[in-house]
Write an enzyme that holds these catalytic residues in place. Sequence first.
Site, PDB file in Angstrom:
ATOM      1  N   LEU A 212      -3.473  -6.541   2.732  1.00  0.00           N
ATOM      2  CA  LEU A 212      -4.142  -6.947   1.479  1.00  0.00           C
ATOM      3  C   LEU A 212      -4.515  -5.681   0.723  1.00  0.00           C
ATOM      4  O   LEU A 212      -5.169  -4.807   1.296  1.00  0.00           O
ATOM      5  CB  LEU A 212      -5.450  -7.680   1.789  1.00  0.00           C
ATOM      6  CG  LEU A 212      -5.434  -9.123   2.274  1.00  0.00           C
ATOM      7  CD1 LEU A 212      -6.867  -9.565   2.560  1.00  0.00           C
ATOM      8  CD2 LEU A 212      -4.792 -10.058   1.249  1.00  0.00           C
ATOM      9  N   HIS A 213      -4.096  -5.560  -0.507  1.00  0.00           N
ATOM     10  CA  HIS A 213      -4.526  -4.366  -1.247  1.00  0.00           C
ATOM     11  C   HIS A 213      -4.643  -4.589  -2.749  1.00  0.00           C
ATOM     12  O   HIS A 213      -5.076  -3.709  -3.467  1.00  0.00           O
ATOM     13  CB  HIS A 213      -3.565  -3.208  -0.987  1.00  0.00           C
ATOM     14  CG  HIS A 213      -2.254  -3.353  -1.697  1.00  0.00           C
ATOM     15  ND1 HIS A 213      -1.278  -4.209  -1.262  1.00  0.00           N
ATOM     16  CD2 HIS A 213      -1.762  -2.785  -2.820  1.00  0.00           C
ATOM     17  CE1 HIS A 213      -0.244  -4.156  -2.081  1.00  0.00           C
ATOM     18  NE2 HIS A 213      -0.504  -3.303  -3.039  1.00  0.00           N
ATOM     19  N   ARG A 214      -4.237  -5.782  -3.245  1.00  0.00           N
ATOM     20  CA  ARG A 214      -4.265  -5.954  -4.707  1.00  0.00           C
ATOM     21  C   ARG A 214      -5.683  -6.027  -5.216  1.00  0.00           C
ATOM     22  O   ARG A 214      -6.535  -6.685  -4.608  1.00  0.00           O
ATOM     23  CB  ARG A 214      -3.544  -7.243  -5.103  1.00  0.00           C
ATOM     24  CG  ARG A 214      -2.101  -7.074  -4.980  1.00  0.00           C
ATOM     25  CD  ARG A 214      -1.258  -8.014  -5.734  1.00  0.00           C
ATOM     26  NE  ARG A 214       0.067  -7.743  -5.265  1.00  0.00           N
ATOM     27  CZ  ARG A 214       0.865  -6.805  -5.758  1.00  0.00           C
ATOM     28  NH1 ARG A 214       0.486  -6.086  -6.788  1.00  0.00           N
ATOM     29  NH2 ARG A 214       2.037  -6.582  -5.237  1.00  0.00           N
ATOM     30  N   ARG A 247      -7.365   1.616  -0.487  1.00  0.00           N
ATOM     31  CA  ARG A 247      -8.202   0.905  -1.473  1.00  0.00           C
ATOM     32  C   ARG A 247      -9.071  -0.159  -0.787  1.00  0.00           C
ATOM     33  O   ARG A 247     -10.263  -0.294  -1.047  1.00  0.00           O
ATOM     34  CB  ARG A 247      -7.293   0.227  -2.507  1.00  0.00           C
ATOM     35  CG  ARG A 247      -8.012  -0.731  -3.426  1.00  0.00           C
ATOM     36  CD  ARG A 247      -7.011  -1.597  -4.184  1.00  0.00           C
ATOM     37  NE  ARG A 247      -6.349  -0.901  -5.263  1.00  0.00           N
ATOM     38  CZ  ARG A 247      -6.883  -0.697  -6.476  1.00  0.00           C
ATOM     39  NH1 ARG A 247      -8.073  -1.151  -6.766  1.00  0.00           N
ATOM     40  NH2 ARG A 247      -6.216  -0.059  -7.404  1.00  0.00           N
ATOM     41  N   ASP A 291      -0.494  -9.809   0.287  1.00  0.00           N
ATOM     42  CA  ASP A 291      -0.406  -9.918  -1.164  1.00  0.00           C
ATOM     43  C   ASP A 291       0.599  -8.897  -1.699  1.00  0.00           C
ATOM     44  O   ASP A 291       0.628  -8.598  -2.884  1.00  0.00           O
ATOM     45  CB  ASP A 291      -1.778  -9.747  -1.827  1.00  0.00           C
ATOM     46  CG  ASP A 291      -2.429  -8.405  -1.523  1.00  0.00           C
ATOM     47  OD1 ASP A 291      -1.799  -7.543  -0.862  1.00  0.00           O
ATOM     48  OD2 ASP A 291      -3.583  -8.206  -1.956  1.00  0.00           O
TER      49      ASP A 291
END
Length: 372
Positions: A212-214, A247, A291
């Site tokens: 997950l990084h968006r 992030r 994502d």
Amino acid sequence: MADVNLACVVGARPNFMKMAPVLRALESHAHVEAVLVHTGQHYDEKLSDVFFDELGMKRPDVCLDVGSGKHGVQTARILERFEAFLETGPPGAGCYDRVVVVGDVNSTMAASLAAIKLRVPVAHVEAGLRSFDRSMPEEINRIVTDAVSDLLFVSEPAGLENLRREGHPSEQLHLTGNVMIDTLMRLLPKARALSTLDRFGLEPGQYGVVTLHRPANVDAPETLAQWLDVLVETSGELPLVFPVHPRTKHRMEQFGQAERLDAAEQIVQLPPLGYLDFLAMTSQARVIITDSGGLQEESTALGIPCLTARPNTERPITVDEGTSTLVGNDPDRLRACLRDVLDGTYKRGSRPALWDGRAAERIARLLAETSQ
Ligand code: UD1
């Protein structure tokens, strides 16, 4: 001296596995010389350096060292530095015949803009993908890059339709297949021969992989917390491995949510992995929760269920023919799909046409023929 001088641009992690097969395929065209430029958008060992050796890709000839920054700052730095690079021209020749960009990151868009302003034609690999969601920075990057490119290499039929609708003449469009799957097919045997699973105490088919990084998923505390809830719950039934993007790590710490994940014994948190270790993990997983854009395609090629934490996708073939399901931002939908996977009732997909390991050969041939 080469007849055709290409400047090939990479910047961020997902670019490397797309450019590697193109560079390799260009080697069989003796009259083409390809210079590799790294913008430096990603600079960490784990997001950048590790890929060059693993992918058997030459080290960049030039690095622009732009680093991180707000979108405007990062884009502006690339524009300025890549323009200066192009103006210098290839060694012993007048100017570059073409710039080749891949994917949809800020480096892709900024390099294309710099090139076209100097009237250097641009070829875009992975052209035409559209999520129709302009809140995603990648969507803006895709639209701008395609608008200034005159050689568009498309990975799935929806891309052709999008580009036609935007007014590109057919002679610019080429359905060449998926270069990222070229890399996957070439390196899968090597990845599966590694002891990655043993190292992390995992059994084939008995764990899930999470990425997950968006910004839409990790930048707001409530949204991030709702995903972490499902992960913690699921890990009671299926161990999860979670290579955490910088992030996301930063956000979990900032929102005080890191401890919750640390306390879940069946969630293995890892730093970002190299290409081969990651492929070893994904290719033997029971399910992938992500994502990422690229992972939707990789899981389709591998035949592994992919639950995509996004409301839309620019890669519709992964849903229509492949193994992906869009769960939007709805944790209950994710729970329901996970149930199907665990019960063995989740859909099976098939591998799209031209995702056959030879996309880069087709692209290299077209680049060699049309760039003179
Ligand atoms: C970028 C791409 C995204 C892609 C992702 C894969 C854009 C707009 N986004 O997102 O499409 O899916 O790469 O990783 O181009 N950072 C590091 N080390 C690095 C680089 C970045 O720690 O080597 C951290 C910095 O805090 C930085 C943040 O990650 O501010 C975001 O980096 P950035 O390149 O802006 O975007 P990504 O989120 O990585």
